[in-house]
Design a protein around this motif. Sequence first.
Motif, PDB file in Angstrom:
ATOM      1  N   SER A 221      60.851 132.194  -3.179  1.00 30.02           N
ATOM      2  CA  SER A 221      59.526 131.764  -3.632  1.00 30.02           C
ATOM      3  C   SER A 221      58.438 132.844  -3.560  1.00 30.02           C
ATOM      4  CB  SER A 221      59.090 130.512  -2.858  1.00 30.02           C
ATOM      5  OG  SER A 221      59.065 130.800  -1.486  1.00 30.02           O
ATOM      6  N   THR A 222      58.409 133.627  -2.492  1.00 25.99           N
ATOM      7  CA  THR A 222      57.342 134.634  -2.369  1.00 25.99           C
ATOM      8  C   THR A 222      57.488 135.678  -3.466  1.00 25.99           C
ATOM      9  OG1 THR A 222      57.216 134.297   0.000  1.00 25.99           O
ATOM     10  CG2 THR A 222      56.320 136.370  -0.829  1.00 25.99           C
ATOM     11  N   ALA A 223      58.719 136.198  -3.610  1.00 22.16           N
ATOM     12  CA  ALA A 223      58.959 137.224  -4.628  1.00 22.16           C
ATOM     13  C   ALA A 223      58.731 136.659  -6.024  1.00 22.16           C
ATOM     14  CB  ALA A 223      60.398 137.734  -4.506  1.00 22.16           C
TER      15      ALA A 223
ATOM     16  N   GLN B  62      58.005 149.454  -2.953  1.00 20.28           N
ATOM     17  CA  GLN B  62      58.107 149.782  -1.529  1.00 20.28           C
ATOM     18  C   GLN B  62      58.530 148.543  -0.751  1.00 20.28           C
ATOM     19  OE1 GLN B  62      54.621 150.155   1.113  1.00 20.28           O
ATOM     20  NE2 GLN B  62      55.355 152.195   1.563  1.00 20.28           N
ATOM     21  N   GLY B  63      59.654 148.636  -0.051  1.00 23.11           N
ATOM     22  CA  GLY B  63      60.175 147.506   0.714  1.00 23.11           C
ATOM     23  C   GLY B  63      61.279 146.831  -0.069  1.00 23.11           C
ATOM     24  N   LEU B  64      62.445 146.710   0.551  1.00 23.49           N
ATOM     25  CA  LEU B  64      63.595 146.137  -0.164  1.00 23.49           C
ATOM     26  C   LEU B  64      64.213 145.002   0.651  1.00 23.49           C
ATOM     27  CD1 LEU B  64      64.972 149.590  -1.267  1.00 23.49           C
ATOM     28  CD2 LEU B  64      64.093 147.834  -2.807  1.00 23.49           C
TER      29      LEU B  64
ATOM     30  N   ASN C  75      63.431 140.756   2.005  1.00 21.64           N
ATOM     31  CA  ASN C  75      63.399 139.465   1.308  1.00 21.64           C
ATOM     32  C   ASN C  75      62.415 139.478   0.151  1.00 21.64           C
ATOM     33  OD1 ASN C  75      63.888 136.665   0.864  1.00 21.64           O
ATOM     34  ND2 ASN C  75      61.986 136.231   1.939  1.00 21.64           N
ATOM     35  N   ALA C  76      61.216 139.972   0.384  1.00 24.16           N
ATOM     36  CA  ALA C  76      60.203 139.970  -0.680  1.00 24.16           C
ATOM     37  C   ALA C  76      60.518 141.049  -1.730  1.00 24.16           C
ATOM     38  CB  ALA C  76      58.820 140.191  -0.063  1.00 24.16           C
ATOM     39  N   GLY C  77      60.694 142.295  -1.312  1.00 26.93           N
ATOM     40  CA  GLY C  77      60.878 143.412  -2.240  1.00 26.93           C
ATOM     41  C   GLY C  77      62.199 143.375  -2.999  1.00 26.93           C
ATOM     42  N   GLY C  78      63.273 143.066  -2.300  1.00 26.57           N
ATOM     43  CA  GLY C  78      64.592 143.040  -2.946  1.00 26.57           C
ATOM     44  C   GLY C  78      64.634 141.996  -4.056  1.00 26.57           C
TER      45      GLY C  78
ATOM     46  N   LEU D  11      73.803 148.390  -1.664  1.00 25.55           N
ATOM     47  CA  LEU D  11      73.643 149.327  -0.554  1.00 25.55           C
ATOM     48  C   LEU D  11      72.870 148.670   0.604  1.00 25.55           C
ATOM     49  CD1 LEU D  11      74.244 152.483  -0.379  1.00 25.55           C
ATOM     50  CD2 LEU D  11      71.822 152.773  -0.787  1.00 25.55           C
ATOM     51  N   LYS D  12      71.797 147.954   0.233  1.00 28.27           N
ATOM     52  CA  LYS D  12      70.973 147.301   1.252  1.00 28.27           C
ATOM     53  C   LYS D  12      71.764 146.202   1.958  1.00 28.27           C
ATOM     54  CE  LYS D  12      67.462 148.099   2.275  1.00 28.27           C
ATOM     55  NZ  LYS D  12      67.125 149.135   3.290  1.00 28.27           N
ATOM     56  N   LYS D  13      72.577 145.477   1.169  1.00 32.71           N
ATOM     57  CA  LYS D  13      73.381 144.399   1.746  1.00 32.71           C
ATOM     58  C   LYS D  13      74.359 144.947   2.773  1.00 32.71           C
ATOM     59  CE  LYS D  13      73.907 140.154  -0.732  1.00 32.71           C
ATOM     60  NZ  LYS D  13      74.253 139.642  -2.020  1.00 32.71           N
TER      61      LYS D  13
ATOM     62  N   ALA E 187      53.178 142.283   0.230  1.00 31.16           N
ATOM     63  CA  ALA E 187      53.007 142.241   1.691  1.00 31.16           C
ATOM     64  C   ALA E 187      51.602 141.731   1.992  1.00 31.16           C
ATOM     65  CB  ALA E 187      53.195 143.634   2.274  1.00 31.16           C
ATOM     66  N   ASN E 188      51.364 141.368   3.248  1.00 35.52           N
ATOM     67  CA  ASN E 188      50.015 140.957   3.650  1.00 35.52           C
ATOM     68  C   ASN E 188      49.209 142.182   4.055  1.00 35.52           C
ATOM     69  OD1 ASN E 188      49.891 138.067   3.456  1.00 35.52           O
ATOM     70  ND2 ASN E 188      51.433 138.006   5.078  1.00 35.52           N
ATOM     71  N   GLY E 189      48.073 142.376   3.424  1.00 38.46           N
ATOM     72  CA  GLY E 189      47.151 143.460   3.801  1.00 38.46           C
ATOM     73  C   GLY E 189      47.706 144.865   3.670  1.00 38.46           C
TER      74      GLY E 189
ATOM     75  N   ALA F 133      49.097 137.159  -4.796  1.00 36.14           N
ATOM     76  CA  ALA F 133      50.407 137.737  -5.122  1.00 36.14           C
ATOM     77  C   ALA F 133      51.532 137.205  -4.236  1.00 36.14           C
ATOM     78  CB  ALA F 133      50.330 139.256  -5.015  1.00 36.14           C
ATOM     79  N   ASN F 134      51.243 136.907  -2.953  1.00 36.66           N
ATOM     80  CA  ASN F 134      52.340 136.415  -2.105  1.00 36.66           C
ATOM     81  C   ASN F 134      52.200 134.938  -1.742  1.00 36.66           C
ATOM     82  OD1 ASN F 134      50.710 136.190   0.214  1.00 36.66           O
ATOM     83  ND2 ASN F 134      51.218 138.245   0.925  1.00 36.66           N
ATOM     84  N   SER F 135      51.490 134.201  -2.601  1.00 41.36           N
ATOM     85  CA  SER F 135      51.242 132.787  -2.305  1.00 41.36           C
ATOM     86  C   SER F 135      52.439 131.881  -2.613  1.00 41.36           C
ATOM     87  CB  SER F 135      50.031 132.300  -3.111  1.00 41.36           C
ATOM     88  OG  SER F 135      50.320 132.384  -4.504  1.00 41.36           O
TER      89      SER F 135
HETATM   90  P1  NAD Z   1      61.751 142.213   5.469  1.00 45.33           P
HETATM   91  O1  NAD Z   1      61.787 142.566   6.919  1.00 45.33           O
HETATM   92  O2  NAD Z   1      62.829 141.391   4.873  1.00 45.33           O
HETATM   93  O3  NAD Z   1      61.700 143.591   4.605  1.00 45.33           O
HETATM   94  C1  NAD Z   1      60.809 144.630   4.881  1.00 45.33           C
HETATM   95  C2  NAD Z   1      61.241 145.857   4.062  1.00 45.33           C
HETATM   96  O4  NAD Z   1      60.258 146.871   4.227  1.00 45.33           O
HETATM   97  C3  NAD Z   1      62.574 146.469   4.504  1.00 45.33           C
HETATM   98  O5  NAD Z   1      63.306 146.850   3.355  1.00 45.33           O
HETATM   99  C4  NAD Z   1      62.143 147.715   5.278  1.00 45.33           C
HETATM  100  O6  NAD Z   1      63.121 148.756   5.235  1.00 45.33           O
HETATM  101  C5  NAD Z   1      60.911 148.104   4.485  1.00 45.33           C
HETATM  102  N1  NAD Z   1      60.006 149.007   5.207  1.00 45.33           N
HETATM  103  C6  NAD Z   1      59.571 148.941   6.484  1.00 45.33           C
HETATM  104  N2  NAD Z   1      58.777 149.987   6.768  1.00 45.33           N
HETATM  105  C7  NAD Z   1      58.685 150.724   5.622  1.00 45.33           C
HETATM  106  C8  NAD Z   1      58.005 151.920   5.277  1.00 45.33           C
HETATM  107  N3  NAD Z   1      57.254 152.573   6.148  1.00 45.33           N
HETATM  108  N4  NAD Z   1      58.147 152.389   4.015  1.00 45.33           N
HETATM  109  C9  NAD Z   1      58.917 151.748   3.107  1.00 45.33           C
HETATM  110  N5  NAD Z   1      59.585 150.601   3.385  1.00 45.33           N
HETATM  111  C10 NAD Z   1      59.470 150.106   4.632  1.00 45.33           C
HETATM  112  O7  NAD Z   1      60.313 141.551   5.239  1.00 45.33           O
HETATM  113  P2  NAD Z   1      59.860 140.619   4.020  1.00 45.33           P
HETATM  114  O8  NAD Z   1      60.110 139.211   4.377  1.00 45.33           O
HETATM  115  O9  NAD Z   1      60.402 141.172   2.766  1.00 45.33           O
HETATM  116  O10 NAD Z   1      58.284 140.821   4.084  1.00 45.33           O
HETATM  117  C11 NAD Z   1      57.665 142.008   3.611  1.00 45.33           C
HETATM  118  C12 NAD Z   1      56.166 141.804   3.580  1.00 45.33           C
HETATM  119  O11 NAD Z   1      55.861 140.687   2.776  1.00 45.33           O
HETATM  120  C13 NAD Z   1      55.528 141.522   4.942  1.00 45.33           C
HETATM  121  O12 NAD Z   1      54.235 142.087   4.950  1.00 45.33           O
HETATM  122  C14 NAD Z   1      55.386 140.028   4.968  1.00 45.33           C
HETATM  123  O13 NAD Z   1      54.329 139.602   5.813  1.00 45.33           O
HETATM  124  C15 NAD Z   1      55.069 139.767   3.503  1.00 45.33           C
HETATM  125  N6  NAD Z   1      55.361 138.395   3.137  1.00 45.33           N
HETATM  126  C16 NAD Z   1      56.646 137.956   3.116  1.00 45.33           C
HETATM  127  C17 NAD Z   1      56.886 136.641   2.802  1.00 45.33           C
HETATM  128  C18 NAD Z   1      58.301 136.120   2.725  1.00 45.33           C
HETATM  129  O14 NAD Z   1      58.467 134.959   2.353  1.00 45.33           O
HETATM  130  N7  NAD Z   1      59.316 136.912   3.004  1.00 45.33           N
HETATM  131  C19 NAD Z   1      55.819 135.763   2.520  1.00 45.33           C
HETATM  132  C20 NAD Z   1      54.501 136.253   2.520  1.00 45.33           C
HETATM  133  C21 NAD Z   1      54.297 137.582   2.836  1.00 45.33           C
END
Ligand code: NAD
Length: 399
Positions: free
Chosen positions: A185-187, A209-211, A213-216, A253-255, A309-311, A334-336
């Motif tokens: 849902s977030t992504a 940036q970030g791979l 739950n949200a980024g992947g 790769l991430k998996k 991400a938040n903030g 964006a992340n609502s």
């Molecule tokens: P996650 O832990 O699953 O993934 C975080 C990713 O960020 C990982 O791939 C990690 O390697 C990468 N990362 C960490 N430090 C880094 C850096 N310096 N440079 C590049 N990549 C880096 O977390 P998530 O659930 O994907 O959440 C990510 C962000 O989204 C957080 O700020 C979280 O608060 C926000 N968010 C997530 C959700 C959700 O449902 N998952 C909801 C609202 C907000």
Amino acid sequence: MSQYANTLGKILEVSSFLEKEKSFFDFLKVPEKTIHVNFPVKLDNGQTIYLNGFRVIHSRKRGPSKGGVRFSECVNMEEVKLLALLMTLKCSLLELPYGGGKGGVVINTRNLSENEIEGVTRGFVRGIFDDIGPQKDIPAPDMYTNSKTMDIATDEYQKLSGSKTYATFTGKSIENKGLEGRTESTAFGGYVCARNYFKDLKGLKVNLQGLGNAGGIIGKYLVDAGAKIICASDSKGSIYNENGLDFEEILKLKKSGRSVALYNQEHETLDNDDFLEKNCDLLVLAANDNVINSSNHKKVKGKVILELANGPINFDSEDFQEMKGKVVIPDILANSGGVVASYLEWKDNLEDKKSSKDQTLEYLDKQISKVFTEVKKTSESLNISLRKAAYIQSLKNLI
Ligand code: NAD
């Protein structure tokens, strides 16, 4: 000035665009209720430790408060208050019948067994029991908590209350009355924002940036819609190929628990600091907070930045000249997707229904697209940022 007061001050700058006096919003200045609990947890070796936990009910003007619980050794009451305030604004922006809440327990769970983490969860629920419930306050997962935590919390709540309700916690596992599509849902919500902004995503060059739950997951949605991920980064490093990376390979790769930095020698590898300097149409920030700040905002290249991400952008950096030509799709919108999905889970639980994944995503698409369109319209008509327009919309819904 506290970060809470500073943030609220920034948000209330937009009150000049509203018909109400600034003082009308005084109810945002102090949370409705702050709860500090201290509770015992028995460790596997028989020792008992005492933990601090917080729950903040920021406002219930629109309905029961909603917000996650994080388990982190760094969490403190000030942080929880600020996050609860932002939840009040996010729920209001998305027109949900919720106020804002947030919680946390001061603990590093990495050193605990499953059994001990269960003890932490049950202890915290006992501590805040009087203040939570389907019509009072509805916690969800956040940092270092997940669907398993919510399943245990639900069980503890049911035992204490004698009620069979599942609607006190959201983000539960599918087997335990959780929602199909909650993980995505977030992504998905972020993807809906990007699609509404660009209309056509074909050929769009994206730096991600970030791979996790949200980024992947957003990466997959963007690629499926025709975009090219040209730069991808995780905590260990970044890779770049201006013709586009094979995102399926990256996910594999991430998996397998490895970093993108190890992906393929044909691609250019970068330090995480250089990542922000690569040209792209869309920069998606899905890792940490405070990624763009006074030390690097001059170097940031993305034309449009999506805050999944938040903030991730320091509050003051957005005001700098170098950042002014850029469009920022703010985190509050964006992340609502996560909280909108939580609303569906809660509603399903109350009505003893079960939405399918398609129904969940369809609802998210409709609601987030509607709010996005309104926010964009406000931003264009008043010539202000999308963030300011989102705050206006959010405050309007609190009147
Ligand atoms: P996650 O832990 O699953 O993934 C975080 C990713 O960020 C990982 O791939 C990690 O390697 C990468 N990362 C960490 N430090 C880094 C850096 N310096 N440079 C590049 N990549 C880096 O977390 P998530 O659930 O994907 O959440 C990510 C962000 O989204 C957080 O700020 C979280 O608060 C926000 N968010 C997530 C959700 C959700 O449902 N998952 C909801 C609202 C907000």
